[in-house]
Design an enzyme around this catalytic site. Structure first.
Site, short mmCIF file in Angstrom:
data_model
loop_
_atom_site.label_atom_id
_atom_site.label_comp_id
_atom_site.label_asym_id
_atom_site.label_seq_id
_atom_site.Cartn_x
_atom_site.Cartn_y
_atom_site.Cartn_z
N HIS A 1 0.80 -1.24 0.00
CA HIS A 1 0.00 0.00 0.00
C HIS A 1 0.82 1.28 0.00
O HIS A 1 0.24 2.36 0.09
CB HIS A 1 -0.92 0.05 1.22
CG HIS A 1 -1.98 -0.99 1.22
ND1 HIS A 1 -3.23 -0.78 0.67
CD2 HIS A 1 -1.98 -2.25 1.69
CE1 HIS A 1 -3.95 -1.87 0.82
NE2 HIS A 1 -3.22 -2.78 1.44
N LYS A 13 -8.50 14.01 4.75
CA LYS A 13 -7.68 12.80 4.76
C LYS A 13 -6.67 12.96 5.90
O LYS A 13 -6.58 14.05 6.49
CB LYS A 13 -6.96 12.60 3.43
CG LYS A 13 -6.19 13.84 2.93
CD LYS A 13 -5.58 13.63 1.54
CE LYS A 13 -6.54 13.85 0.41
NZ LYS A 13 -6.55 12.83 -0.62
N ARG A 14 -5.92 11.88 6.22
CA ARG A 14 -4.89 12.02 7.24
C ARG A 14 -3.96 13.18 6.87
O ARG A 14 -3.72 13.44 5.69
CB ARG A 14 -4.10 10.72 7.36
CG ARG A 14 -4.89 9.62 8.05
CD ARG A 14 -5.22 9.99 9.48
NE ARG A 14 -4.03 9.94 10.31
CZ ARG A 14 -3.82 9.03 11.26
NH1 ARG A 14 -4.73 8.11 11.52
NH2 ARG A 14 -2.72 9.06 11.97
N LYS A 56 0.86 14.32 1.46
CA LYS A 56 -0.48 14.62 0.95
C LYS A 56 -0.65 16.13 0.69
O LYS A 56 -1.61 16.57 0.09
CB LYS A 56 -1.55 14.11 1.90
CG LYS A 56 -1.57 12.59 2.04
CD LYS A 56 -2.64 12.15 3.04
CE LYS A 56 -2.57 10.66 3.38
NZ LYS A 56 -3.16 9.79 2.34
N THR A 111 -8.42 6.60 -2.08
CA THR A 111 -9.75 6.04 -2.34
C THR A 111 -10.83 7.09 -2.16
O THR A 111 -11.92 6.96 -2.70
CB THR A 111 -10.03 4.84 -1.40
OG1 THR A 111 -9.59 5.17 -0.09
CG2 THR A 111 -9.31 3.60 -1.88
N LYS A 140 -14.57 8.31 -3.99
CA LYS A 140 -15.81 8.63 -3.26
C LYS A 140 -16.36 9.99 -3.69
O LYS A 140 -17.57 10.15 -3.90
CB LYS A 140 -15.56 8.62 -1.75
CG LYS A 140 -15.21 7.24 -1.21
CD LYS A 140 -14.67 7.28 0.23
CE LYS A 140 -14.00 5.95 0.54
NZ LYS A 140 -13.12 6.02 1.74
C1 475 Z 1 -2.30 4.57 0.86
N1 475 Z 1 -1.06 2.67 6.24
C2 475 Z 1 -3.43 5.03 -0.03
C3 475 Z 1 -4.71 3.02 0.71
O1 475 Z 1 -4.74 1.01 -0.57
C4 475 Z 1 -4.26 3.83 -0.49
C5 475 Z 1 1.14 1.83 6.89
C6 475 Z 1 1.97 1.46 7.93
C7 475 Z 1 1.52 1.52 9.20
C8 475 Z 1 0.25 1.98 9.45
N2 475 Z 1 -0.57 2.33 8.42
C9 475 Z 1 -0.15 2.25 7.19
C10 475 Z 1 -0.87 2.75 4.94
O2 475 Z 1 0.18 2.47 4.42
C11 475 Z 1 -1.99 3.23 4.15
O3 475 Z 1 -3.06 3.56 4.67
N3 475 Z 1 -1.82 3.28 2.84
C12 475 Z 1 -2.88 3.75 1.98
O4 475 Z 1 -3.60 2.64 1.48
C13 475 Z 1 -5.47 1.79 0.32
O5 475 Z 1 -5.39 4.27 -1.17
O6 475 Z 1 -2.91 5.70 -1.14
O7 475 Z 1 -1.61 5.68 1.38
#
Ligand code: 475
Length: 874
Positions: free
Chosen positions: A400, A602-603, A608, A719, A723
């Site tokens: 991700h 968003k976060r 971002k 995502t 939406k």
């Molecule tokens: C992306 N979270 C989005 C979304 O695929 C993408 C990582 C390590 C520790 C704790 N949390 C994380 C993420 O990496 C994360 O939320 N990634 C997100 O996944 C779904 O749409 O671009 O930033």
């Protein structure tokens, strides 16, 4: 022990089978039952909260009946199952979603009215409950508001998991989610004097109607201890390859809590199983006898802390021992549950991958790979290689993020202390892997150290979890095309060289239209239902059908209806903002349709680029002021800078200094701009505190424009972009993540793209390092203004934000994209205010062509290309 009921008693059981309610009266009777018995209340003592609880338990009763049937069906038919392992499930509220998805028309001979159209009843269950509650003296909206969000996630990754379980249930895929039942979800955010303040979210305060505590499902989990080696191996070569015995130290119990997940227009109800840690009932008698009773009890209570708290970081790994403990606790419990279920089928181990597909949501569950290998080799006594074949055929891994600080690495020392046997197994996995690499590329010594699961070049050796996940899986996927290409070229380049490209694939993310269209935007979903002549909302199962809206693209009466929905939703958001602002209105309702709602929720993260958005706002504000000081009237200013409200929302990780400072900057700018009488109501800046799923459901449908402006190549997918588009909002965005595919689907005329491309980012960064850049003039002015200190009592407060651009290499390329951003915002103003028909057309086209981004499509792709599973027909 056999717990089935003897044959002679079964007819009695069958005769008294529980029935689902399928009309308003039956619901009301169930509801009152729960008020009077489960809640021990009465009609003299039933507030909205009690009504929420009784309604939830009544609806849950229906779900459980279908859920039991679904699980029984799976047991008899024994299809291949999918297990989705995710440390986060950001579910939000359950009741409204259950009302939309719930199937009140089952095949219950007793309760079905044969004459009526079953589909009719199905689609109207939400209305049915609404009027049933109305007769009982409650308003559905108020009742729904009582539910706390299940905030068991941080952001994108956790919400994706929630959309996926909805789609897997809807698509009749035999699937279970596995996660943790945190007692504290993501913290609640308060804004005090402009600063984020975190408060604990004890979401289980009033109990939770949506879960079933399974005290009968208890799995012992072990930590620490040591490994007893079995040296009697025949080949005698590598002793760790023969079954070893892990003699554990600390022991805790994992207890299962099950959440039914209803599919839409199906009786299929899947299961989300969340584990909670409990102390063992065994007592430390040594301590007890030595009189240390207190200490012994305290040790026991330590167990509960394992699942107490969600780590509140997004796209960042802190490397804390408790986090690793959470991961192992969850992986071990889930794997033992899965293996136990498989063993009931009495099939040989070689058939395990034909029965089980396990999807790893990021690297957080990578230990599951090691745990399965341990179970097969140490406990089930399989040969190492035979076991490893089973393991790699079972797992698949989703990446991700490419952000270095989010890639999980565990120091060998910490890891080996907590999980000594697993460390050995990882060494062995790596040993065999590196042998294969060396065989294939005998001359490439550098490659071996680059590709090794163990990173050696640091002062302390670390386990690279992403590498372990790749080696232990048969497929690795990214979450949008650009991202999936990028990981092949960058962080996983060597693995592509070794395995070939076919192991790496893309599954572009999606979102569930049930929550993000039907539930969040009842007015728009109703307009679509009428326009498509689809009274039963079947289009929510077949979103590409929305292209039928293309026919109405020039229909003026349709435009008016479309615009009315947007105004309705903007007023709904204005109400929320007023409520959160202690009843003081910030938004001018009279001009709401000519005020552009510009949203970034968003976060909060530097990548971002909320700071780019704020700089743009300051630029706008300064330009307006200059016009006024040069004698322009407010009308003249409005022609250049028409009405706009900039709306922000999002949490910062509690330890992320820069992100917290960005929140403060937004609020400080808001204080100045919102109180500047010279510019009147032309510009407002609002920060909505405590952004979460239920707030998103109000905010997203109200947006005219939303910002997805990450530095190119950093946002894996995003995502919320999907939406917003699904709700008729236009996007201003960079060529990043799923923005690329959204553009392809809805057409480049219907999205406002700007900025540098991912392929140029490396060069631009390099330039910043070695040729301190000239800032664009407009940005220079903005930064100088911030530095003057007019936004805050402490003039130096925002210096770190300015310095990140001016002094520290501008890693996120604010200076490179600023002018293009400003110019694109001017174009946005132009179209929104002077070509409203064009704007509405773009909005309709966005919705009409967004069908691809339904998570149903996404789940079908996983099912076909990764899991090799098929839907189980009803
Ligand atoms: C992306 N979270 C989005 C979304 O695929 C993408 C990582 C390590 C520790 C704790 N949390 C994380 C993420 O990496 C994360 O939320 N990634 C997100 O996944 C779904 O749409 O671009 O930033």
């Amino acid at each position: 022990i056999d717990s089935t009921i003897p044959l002679k008693s079964r007819s009695l059981w069958n005769k008294n089978q529980v029935k689902k309610f399928n009309n308003a009266e039956a619901f009301q009777s169930r509801f009152i039952d729960h008020v009077e018995t489960t809640l021990a209340r009465s009609l003299y003592n039933c507030d909205n909260l009690a009504a929420y609880e009784a309604a939830s338990m009544s609806v849950r009763d229906n779900l459980i009946i279908d859920w039991n049937r679904t699980q029984q069906k799976f047991t008899t038919r024994d299809p291949k199952r999918v297990y989705y392992l995710s440390l986060e499930f950001l579910m939000g509220r359950a009741l409204d979603n259950a009302l939309i998805n719930m199937n009140v028309d089952d095949n219950d001979e007793v309760s079905v009215n044969k004459d009526s159209d079953p589909r009719e009843k199905t689609t109207n269950s939400r209305e049915m409950i609404s009027s049933a509650l109305d007769e009982l003296g409650f308003k559905l909206e108020d009742v729904l508001e009582q539910e706390p969000d299940a905030g068991l996630g941080n952001g994108g990754l956790g919400r994706l998991a929630a959309c996926f379980v909805d789609s897997m249930a809807t698509e009749n895929i035999p699937a279970w989610g596995y996660g943790l039942r945190y007692q504290y979800g993501i913290f609640a955010q308060k804004i005090i004097d402009g600063y984020q303040v975190e408060t604990p979210d004890y979401w289980l305060n009033f109990g939770n109607a949506w879960e079933i505590e399974r005290n009968e499902v208890q799995i012992p989990i072990t930590f620490y201890g040591y490994v007893e080696r079995n040296n009697t191996s025949k080949d005698g070569e590598k002793s760790t390859l023969t079954p070893s015995q892990w003699i554990g130290g600390e022991r805790v119990i994992a207890v299962a809590y099950d959440f039914p997940v209803p599919g839409y227009k199906t009786t299929n109800v899947n299961n989300l199983r969340l584990w909670q840690a409990r102390p063992t009932t065994e007592f430390d008698f040594a301590k007890f006898n030595s009189g240390d009773y207190q200490n012994s009890v305290q040790q026991q209570q330590r167990a509960e802390s394992i699942t107490a708290c969600l780590y509140p970081n997004d796209n960042f790994e802190q490397g804390k021992e408790l986090r690793l403990k959470q991961q192992y606790f969850w992986c071990s419990a889930s794997l033992h549950d899965i293996v136990r279920r498989f063993k009931k089928s009495k099939r040989p181990w070689t058939e395990f991958p034909d029965e089980v597909a396990i999807q790893l949501n990021d690297t957080h569950p990578t230990l599951a790979i090691v745990e399965l290998q341990r179970i097969l080799v140490d406990l089930e006594k399989l040969d190492w290689h035979e076991a490893w074949k089973i393991v790699t055929a079972t797992f698949a891994y989703t990446n991700h993020t490419v952000m270095q600080e989010a890639l999980e690495k565990w120091p060998i020392g910490l890891f080996g202390h907590l999980l000594p046997r697993h460390l050995e197994i990882i060494y062995d996995i790596n040993w065999f892997f590196l042998q294969d690499v060396a065989k294939k590329f005998p001359k490439d010594v550098d490659l071996l150290s680059r590709i090794s699961i163990i990173e050696e070049n640091d002062s302390e050796r670390q386990i690279r979890m992403a590498y372990l996940a790749i080696v232990g899986s048969h497929k690795v996927n990214g979450v949008a095309e650009l991202h999936s290409e990028l990981i092949k070229k960058t962080i996983f380049h060597d693995f592509v060289k070794f395995y070939g490209a076919s192991k790496f694939t893309n599954v572009t993310n999606g979102i569930t239209p049930r929550r993000w269209l039907r539930q969040a935007n009842p007015k728009l979903s109703e307009l679509i239902s009428q326009t498509l002549n689809d009274p039963n909302y079947d289009y929510l199962l077949d979103m590409p059908k929305l292209t039928m809206l293309n026919k109405f693209i020039d229909d003026k009466t349709f435009h008016t209806k479309w615009n009315d929905v947007k105004i309705h939703n903007k007023l709904r958001l204005a109400d929320l903002i007023k409520k959160l602002n202690d009843g003081v209105d910030i938004i001018d309702r009279e001009h709401i349709s000519t005020t552009l709602f510009d949203v970034q929720v968003k976060r909060i993260h530097e990548y971002k680029r909320q700071q780019l958005n704020v700089f743009g706002i300051i630029y706008r504000y300064l330009a307006m002021k200059t016009m006024i000081h040069n004698g322009a009237s407010i009308e003249e200013v409005a022609k250049v800078f028409p009405r706009r409200v900039s709306i922000f929302g999002g949490k910062s990780a509690p330890g992320y200094y820069m992100a917290k400072l960005i929140i403060k900057l937004i609020n400080s700018v808001g204080d100045v701009v919102n109180n500047d009488v010279e510019i009147g109501d032309l510009l407002k800046v609002v920060f909505i505190p405590d952004y979460n799923v239920s707030k998103a459901e109000i905010i997203i449908p109200a947006s005219d424009l939303s910002e997805h402006i990450s530095t190119a190549g950093t946002e894996a997918s995003g995502t919320s972009n999907m939406k917003f588009a699904m709700n008729g909002g236009l996007i201003i965005g960079t060529v990043d993540g799923a923005n690329v595919e959204i553009t392809r689907e809805i057409g480049e005329d219907n999205i406002f793209l700007f900025g540098n491309l991912a392929e140029n980012v490396e060069d631009l960064r390099y330039n910043h390092q070695y040729n301190p850049q000239e800032l664009p003039e407009n940005l220079e002015k903005v930064l100088a203004y911030i530095e003057r200190g007019d936004f805050t009592e402490n003039p130096a407060e925002f210096k770190p934000i300015v310095d990140a651009v001016k002094q520290h290499g501008d890693y996120y390329l604010i200076s490179d994209d600023f002018d293009s951003y400003i110019a694109t915002q001017e174009l946005v103003d132009q179209v929104f205010h002077n070509e409203k028909d064009e704007w509405i057309k773009k909005s309709i086209l966005s919705v009409a062509n967004i069908g691809f981004f339904s998570s149903d499509r996404c789940i079908q792709e996983y099912a076909e290309t990764i899991w090799n599973v098929e839907p189980v027909e009803q």
